[in-house]
Structures are given as structure tokens and as C-alpha cells.
Design an enzyme around this catalytic site. Structure first.
Site, mmCIF file in Angstrom:
data_model
loop_
_atom_site.group_PDB
_atom_site.id
_atom_site.type_symbol
_atom_site.label_atom_id
_atom_site.label_comp_id
_atom_site.label_asym_id
_atom_site.label_seq_id
_atom_site.Cartn_x
_atom_site.Cartn_y
_atom_site.Cartn_z
ATOM 1 N N HIS A 1 6.068 4.612 12.274
ATOM 2 C CA HIS A 1 5.927 4.534 10.806
ATOM 3 C C HIS A 1 6.882 5.573 10.223
ATOM 4 C CE1 HIS A 1 3.254 4.143 7.093
ATOM 5 N NE2 HIS A 1 3.841 5.300 6.844
ATOM 6 N N CYS B 1 9.361 9.224 -3.667
ATOM 7 C CA CYS B 1 8.711 10.215 -4.511
ATOM 8 C C CYS B 1 8.618 9.711 -5.944
ATOM 9 C CB CYS B 1 9.507 11.510 -4.462
ATOM 10 S SG CYS B 1 8.864 12.735 -5.600
ATOM 11 N N ARG C 1 0.841 -1.210 0.000
ATOM 12 C CA ARG C 1 0.000 0.000 0.000
ATOM 13 C C ARG C 1 0.875 1.259 0.000
ATOM 14 N NH1 ARG C 1 -0.487 4.737 2.446
ATOM 15 N NH2 ARG C 1 0.046 3.727 4.408
#
Ligand code: HMG
Ligand code: MG
Length: 292
Positions: free
Chosen positions: A205, A238, A13
């Protein structure tokens, strides 16, 4: 017995959502199936957001329909609102996650809502998840820095964590969205959130943009956190800077935790195989990245 630490695999994900190449469903399924054999307890497999906002995640239902589900493993999905929840439930997600931001600027840019509005959208999701018996996780983005609003006050993170826990989240994942956190800023935010709930309720995270994700994990370990999100092969980053670091790489975290004498229950060989596959996915459709 050595202390146990869980790595929550988010590559399919959080990693894949940023990949510029349109990745075929079959490749996503193959990656998740490889990961399913590596010993994870939870894998974030999809998100049910607006497809035009995140085209890479538009095929979440097909992905969840195609995977070979390993017993005891929960396949999780992001759900920004009740529309997303209904799609996730129909697709057979085993657990869901609502995702908020500690800063107003990122909240608006990411989910087109103020922080208060986003919590109002999550309320019916929480009611439905409880009624359906689906565990619900909460994410907080920008826990130390926001690309729009600058440094995030730790108190804002703690206040939001309290609200997400009150909504029924079993745990909160603290997101260093930009990968700009430092051991000092992570330490400050942990002091604030641990004043409102114990370490078992939090996960780390960390994106690795600044190369400090592993150092930040070690600070969080010291503070008592035992769940860390990571993406196999360091997927993510990115879309406009190929090769830029994404989420901290699962295999790197697993190796470091093992060196620290902590047990993840992950099979290093299976993990290495999945990491190789993930890296070829990043490589794109030609050359070393070929799946032909
Ligand atoms: P919105 O535009 O405010 O939604 O989107 P709306 O309620 O105004 O509805 C507008 C249209 O979107 C409607 O369609 C809805 O049906 C549709 P129309 O009637 O005009 O044809 N719509 C949907 N369609 C499919 N699924 C849905 C859905 N919701 C509405 N769930 C929304 C709000 C949040 C959905 C949107 O802004 C969005 O999709 N944003 C993308 C968010 C995202 O996926 N971000 C990346 C994941 S978060 C992350 O990566 C951070 C994390 O890793 C932690 C960290 O690192 O910090 C978790
Ligand atoms: Mg993330």
C-alpha cells in the site's frame, strides 16, 4: 498463463478521505459504480470512523446503500472499533479492515490509542467478523517511516503482522503512509515480514508522495507479493496541497503491470473512464472539475 496480480482499489476511501471539498454522496456512488465495471474483485468504499475526525467519510452508509453491487465484487470498509464494525455491518459492507500502526506516535495521532490498546479494540471486531462470516483485512501504517517517531524498525512491523494474523486477518496491507519509503527500506521490511508469514498474506500500500511508489511495488513483486492497493486517478494526497500526489494511481500500476507481462483482469478503457471522473472530482466543483 501470465502471473496474476490483484489491484485492490482504495480510491473511494483512502483517496476521497483527504479531499478538502465536501463531495456529494451521488458523486461517490457514481465513482464506485464506474469502478465496479472495471474488473476489480475488491473496492474499499467507506470507513466507519468518528465523523468529526474524517468528515468526508461520514456518509459511508448512504454510499453503500446507493451503489449498484456487481456480482462477485466485495465492497470493503475500515472499522477502527466495534462501534465502527456495527455501522459497517448494518450498511452491508462485504468485508472489513482493522488498521493499526507499527509506530506509537502515528497510532496515537490516527486512532487515539497505543498499539496495544488498538489491538484490544480490534479483538471484539475480530470475534464479530468471524461470527458474521465477514473477511477481515489488517492494515499496518508507517511500515518504514513515521511522521512522529522517525524510521520504523522492520522488526516492529513483523511483530505487529503476527499479532494481526493471530487475530484472524486473512491478509495484511503494508502501508507506506507518508510515501517516503524507498526500494531499500521496503526491501528491509519485506525481509522481516516474510520471515513470519508467506507473501500471499501481504499486500503493498504505497502512497506516491516521494514519487517512488512504482519502484517500491516492483521490489514487492520481486519478493512475491501479488496484491497492491491503489487509488484511481491518484486520488488522495494532502488536503492542504492541491495536486500533491496521493495513493499510487491505479491506472498507472495497471499499465506498468501489463508491461511487465502481469495480468490484473482490469479493463483499461473502463479504468480510464473512472480515472477521468476521479480527476474531475479532485478538480473541485468549478471549471474543469465541474459536475454541473
Ligand atoms: P476515540 O475518540 O478514542 O473513541 O476515537 P472513544 O471510544 O473514546 O469514543 C468517543 C466518542 O466517539 C463516543 O461518542 C463514541 O461513540 C464515538 P460520545 O459517546 O462521546 O458521543 N465513536 C464513534 N462514532 C462513530 N463511529 C465510530 C466511533 N468510535 C467512537 N467508529 C477512533 C477512536 C479510532 C474512532 C477515532 O480516533 C477516529 O475516528 N480516528 C480517525 C481514524 C481514520 O479514519 N484515519 C484515516 C484512515 S487510516 C489510513 O488512512 C491509513 C491507511 O490508508 C494505511 C496507510 O496508508 O498507512 C489505512
Ligand atoms: Mg493509505
Amino acid at each position: 498463463m501470465p502471473d496474476r496480480v490483484e489491484i485492490f482499489e482504495v480510491g473511494p476511501r483512502d483517496g476521497l478521505q483527504n479531499e478538502p471539498r465536501a463531495i456529494p454522496v451521488a458523486e461517490k456512488i457514481a465513482l464506485i459504480d464506474l469502478l465496479s465495471g472495471a474488473g476489480f474483485r475488491r473496492i474499499e468504499a467507506a470507513s466507519f470512523v468518528r465523523p468529526e475526525r474524517v468528515p468526508q467519510m461520514a456518509d459511508g452508509a448512504e454510499v453503500l446503500a446507493g451503489i449498484r453491487r456487481a456480482p462477485g465484487l466485495r465492497y470493503a470498509a475500515l472499522t477502527p472499533n466495534i462501534r465502527g464494525y456495527d455501522r459497517a455491518r448494518a450498511a452491508g459492507a462485504d468485508e472489513i479492515a482493522i488498521f493499526a500502526s507499527a509506530s506509537e506516535g502515528f497510532s496515537r495521532a490516527n486512532i487515539n490509542a497505543s498499539v496495544d490498546e488498538s489491538l484490544r479494540r480490534f479483538a471484539p471486531v475480530a470475534v464479530a467478523a468471524r461470527a458474521d462470516g465477514l473477511p477481515m483485512r489488517g492494515y499496518i501504517s508507517c511500515v518504514t517511516d513515521c511522521p512522529y517517531d522517525g524510521p520504523t524498525p522492520p522488526g516492529a512491523v513483523a511483530a505487529l503482522a503476527e499479532r494481526l494474523l493471530a487475530l484472524g486477518c486473512y491478509g495484511i496491507s503494508l502501508g507506506d503512509t507518508l510515501g517516503s519509503a524507498t526500494p531499500e527500506t521496503v526491501g528491509a521490511v519485506l525481509r522481516a515480514v516474510l520471515a513470519v508469514a508467506p507473501p500471499e498474506r501481504f499486500a503493498g500500500h504505497f502512497h506516491d508522495t516521494g514519487g517512488r511508489a512504482m519502484a517500491n511495488i516492483e521490489v514487492a513483486l520481486e519478493a512475491g507479493l501479488r496484491v497492491f492497493d491503489a487509488a484511481v486517478g491518484g486520488l488522495g494526497g494532502c488536503p492542504f496541497a492541491r495536486g500533491a500526489p496521493g495513493n499510487v494511481a491505479t491506472e498507472r500500476v495497471a499499465a506498468r503491470l501489463a508491461a511487465l507481462g502481469l495480468r490484473t483482469g482490469l479493463d483499461p478503457d473502463r479504468l480510464a473512464e473512472a480515472a477521468g471522473f476521479a480527476r474531475r472530482m479532485r478538480g473541485g466543483p468549478s471549471g474543469a472539475g465541474s459536475f454541473a
